[in-house]
Design an enzyme around this catalytic site. Structure first.
Site, mmCIF file in Angstrom:
data_model
loop_
_atom_site.group_PDB
_atom_site.id
_atom_site.type_symbol
_atom_site.label_atom_id
_atom_site.label_comp_id
_atom_site.label_asym_id
_atom_site.label_seq_id
_atom_site.Cartn_x
_atom_site.Cartn_y
_atom_site.Cartn_z
ATOM 1 N N ASP A 222 0.832 -1.252 -0.032
ATOM 2 C CA ASP A 222 0.164 -0.022 -0.161
ATOM 3 C C ASP A 222 0.818 1.190 -0.112
ATOM 4 O OD1 ASP A 222 -2.569 1.565 0.539
ATOM 5 O OD2 ASP A 222 -1.645 1.794 2.562
ATOM 6 N N ASP B 192 -0.345 5.383 0.801
ATOM 7 C CA ASP B 192 -0.582 6.187 1.847
ATOM 8 C C ASP B 192 -0.814 5.510 3.194
ATOM 9 O OD1 ASP B 192 -0.738 8.421 0.085
ATOM 10 O OD2 ASP B 192 -2.833 8.080 -0.459
#
Length: 271
Positions: A13, A15
């Protein structure tokens, strides 16, 4: 730990995981990114961001040419060296953005659902919503196979809306600030499975995947990998995984890129 860099693919991932949720800095991850590059370990970004956003981010992070998964799995960009692949350069899994946008407008007009999509607003408004610069907001609007919205209606209406999407082969995923509508053939887990099938056909079946994420929405990513790092995050809800054993899952003490590096060190040591 039993993970070797020789057979590793990292799927992460962005953010709140590889990049700090508040400052957008990633310096704490720099040393591990350099080490993975030296060992030729693929680092696959897997995010709700658009392909345009991730392509720019790859340049910043030194990940040019690597595959990535955009729009929550609705878009899969292939490795730059896979030009012989029939889906090169990108695979769009199912319905296109314009099809989804048209259906959403029809549902809103017919049933009066209260929501605002990213396509409804200009870059300046999206910038104010998201904290992105207007330039980055323009890239966020370049959706290819999903639509992003802010829900402004009741929970019963949300349930009815979700059911209507399902009847039309679509699904809705809750993100940090927004909801994301995409084809049911999308999803981070399905995208990871498809991409790893391509990797194994090219590099052999002994590949091992290590996933990293910080939020409940990353659970499909973390459930789809052999090993998982849950980076400490700011969500009030816990990250719940299907196979949550100490051998497979590590939960970090640090946030963001510092936690990202902590998780890699846990599984890989000083290789």
């Amino acid at each position: 730990m039993p993970v070797s860099v020789a057979s590793l693919v990292v799927i992460t991932d962005v953010d709140g995981t590889l990049i700090d949720h508040n400052t957008h800095e990633w310096d704490a991850a720099r040393a591990w990114l350099t080490r993975l590059e030296a060992h030729q370990v693929p680092v696959v970004l897997c995010s709700s961001k658009t392909a345009a956003e991730l392509t720019g981010l790859q340049k910043v992070l030194g990940l040019d040419g690597q595959p990535f998964i955009a729009e929550n799995g609705a878009v899969i960009s292939l490795d730059a060296s896979w030009s012989d692949h029939p889906d090169y350069p990108r695979l769009l899994t199912g319905a296109r953005h314009e099809e989804i946008r048209t259906l959403l407008e029809q549902l809103r007009d017919t049933h009066g659902y209260k929501f605002t999509t990213v396509s409804d607003v200009d870059e300046q408004t999206l910038s104010e919503w998201s904290g992105l610069t207007p330039k980055m907001a323009a890239l966020a609007k370049l959706q290819e196979a999903s639509e992003t919205l802010i829900w402004r209606d009741s929970d019963p209406q949300l349930a009815a809306f979700t059911a209507a999407l399902s009847e039309n082969g679509l699904m809705m995923i809750e993100g940090g600030r927004f909801w994301h509508v995409l084809d049911q053939q999308g999803g981070k887990d399905q995208a990871i499975a498809w991409l790893m099938k391509q990797y194994r056909q090219r590099r052999g079946n002994d590949l091992v995947t290590l996933g990293l994420g910080d939020a409940p929405g990353d659970a499909p990513l973390l459930d789809a990998t052999d090993y998982a790092v849950v980076v400490k995050g700011y969500s009030r809800n816990a990250v719940t995984l299907k196979q949550d054993t100490p051998e497979r899952v590590y939960r970090t003490a640090e946030y963001g890129p510092a936690g990202w590096s902590e998780g890699l060190t846990h599984f890989l040591g000083e290789q």
